[in-house]
Design an enzyme around this catalytic site. Structure first.
Site, PDB file in Angstrom:
ATOM      1  N   GLY A 192       0.861  -1.203   0.080  1.00 52.08           N
ATOM      2  CA  GLY A 192       0.014   0.025   0.195  1.00 52.08           C
ATOM      3  C   GLY A 192       0.811   1.462   0.250  1.00 52.08           C
ATOM      4  N   LYS A 210       5.647  19.529  -4.929  1.00 51.36           N
ATOM      5  CA  LYS A 210       5.887  19.976  -3.557  1.00 51.36           C
ATOM      6  C   LYS A 210       7.032  20.675  -3.328  1.00 51.36           C
ATOM      7  CE  LYS A 210       4.362  15.379  -1.851  1.00 51.36           C
ATOM      8  NZ  LYS A 210       4.738  14.196  -1.322  1.00 51.36           N
TER       9      LYS A 210
END
Length: 440
Positions: A192, A210
């Site tokens: 995940g 970012k």
């Protein structure tokens, strides 16, 4: 905002949204004490209520969750909109609508701010509200707050960040366990840590979003996502990981932003870099994030923590809500000139004029004179060699040769590489990787 309570509306109820809702509901009493007024989650808009997990629905008071857009926007007493639905389409429309309606916005959406931040910050200011965005960069790490307020006394000269947990996990598996890129990616997806389609992460695009936001804050300039050159880890060869270890380096995907002189050009880039194992940032492993920020007065500072996940990211979102609820953040937003709508466009240092040390690897025929030709081409471009490494091989066969350089201009290196690749004794392309020297 009411003196008695602040009302929260939220768009999205995925992993992060579920964490935000849980914190706001379960910690409501604590948050109320800290900001001096009740902080109430009043409405959440989702695409389909039936798709929200039962465990998340069970957290919420009756009537909070809806998939009726009209009911959401007509709800009374919403002072702050939390946007955690992601993307730059619907999210942009909703955020803009909220700002125009005089609502503060808190977002974790780096892509939105990297693309539309200048416009949205200006719109917030024009309507007397603010945008909180700590969760957009570094998940739960308070690096945005540090740059906005904690490092205000400094002229920042450089930022060096591991800003994508997916890539850092993959690189950790490659460097520490010798896994290939494809095997490490598959494992990251199983656990995940990586999306089914990991393209945005592994190509460096997520980190570029970012870095655009953080560079704008650090240097007081307007930087957009399309101005950040990025090169990901998806083409990284295990050979280079192994050679890095032999030379005393680790490999990290770094977002790097530098301004060597106050008011001078800014360089922004995302790429896999060699980082010496003695550097603190080299020890950041797994899905964790870290950012090194260098200021002229404070020197080297570092911020470390979980860069994603249900509660780390929710922590940053809720903290922004509380800062807005307390009143001080909105006042600072209105009066200070540290957000991008008040900045001048960035003056970028061209890729060719950026300087660094470099690692080069090429497959060369093991015959006399090859290294001499390579060093001649590098020397003609004023590039000094710091080390050469070659494993033993049978004469007349192709073998990998590694060269590391001293500080060099990127354009000069590219020109020398073009000459090297044209040699008949060289097979294929030259691999080049930046060696990142983080100021102490």
């Amino acid at each position: 905002m009411s003196a008695e309570a602040i009302g929260i509306g939220m768009i999205g109820m995925g992993t992060v949204g579920g964490g935000v809702a849980e914190l706001l509901v379960k910690e409501a009493a604590t948050y109320g004490k800290r900001v001096g007024k009740a902080v109430e989650l009043r409405k959440i808009l989702v695409l389909d209520v039936a798709e929200v997990p039962e465990k998340d629905q069970a957290i919420l008071p009756n009537g909070v969750l809806t998939d009726d857009g009209e009911a959401f926007w007509n709800a009374e007493g919403i002072d702050v909109l939390i946007e955690v639905c992601g993307g730059t389409g619907v999210a942009y429309t909703f955020v803009k609508k909220a700002l125009e309606a005089g609502k503060h916005v808190v977002t974790a959406n780096k892509a939105l701010l990297a693309k539309h931040g200048i416009e949205l910050f200006g719109l917030a200011r024009a309507n007397g509200v603010s945008i909180g965005f700590e969760a957009s960069c570094g998940g739960g790490i308070p690096c945005i707050t540090a740059m906005q307020f904690g490092l205000m006394a400094n002229q920042i000269s450089g930022m060096y960040g591991i800003l994508n947990g997916t890539c850092n996990y993959i690189l950790t598996e490659m460097t520490q366990k010798g896994k290939t890129y494809s095997d490490a990616l598959a494992e990251a997806q199983e656990l995940g840590y990586a999306e089914a389609d990991p393209t945005l992460d592994v190509t460096g695009g997520d980190t570029a979003h970012k870095l655009a936001i953080m560079a704008s804050l650090a240097f007081g300039v307007q930087v957009t996502d399309d101005q950040v050159a990025h090169h990901g880890i998806d083409g990284l060869d295990l050979k280079d990981v192994q050679f890095a270890a032999e030379l005393g380096y680790d490999i990290k995907l770094l977002g790097i932003a530098e301004q060597k002189e106050m008011g001078g050009g800014v360089s922004v880039s995302v790429q896999p870099c060699f980082v010496h194992v003695d550097e603190i940032i080299a020890s950041v492993s797994g899905p964790m994030n870290a950012v090194s920020i260098v200021g002229h007065a404070v020197g080297h500072t570092m911020y470390y923590g979980a860069g994603a996940g249900r509660f780390p990211t929710a922590s940053a979102v809720v903290s922004d809500v509380m800062n807005i609820a307390s009143g001080w953040y909105g006042d600072a937003f209105a009066k200070m000139n540290i957000w991008t709508d008040k900045h001048e466009p960035v003056k970028l240092v061209s890729k060719e004029d950026q300087r660094s040390r470099f690692y080069l690897r090429f497959d060369a025929l093991d015959v006399p004179g090859v290294i001499a030709k390579v060093t001649t081409y590098l020397g003609e471009k004023d590039i000094s060699i710091s080390a050469v490494m070659q494993h033993e091989s049978d004469e007349g066969e192709f073998t990998p040769i590694v060269v590391t350089t001293h500080d060099a201009r990127q354009g000069d290196l590219d020109a020398a590489i073009k000459q090297i690749e044209a040699l008949s004794e060289i097979d294929g392309n030259v691999v080049q990787i930046r060696i990142a020297d983080i100021p102490k």
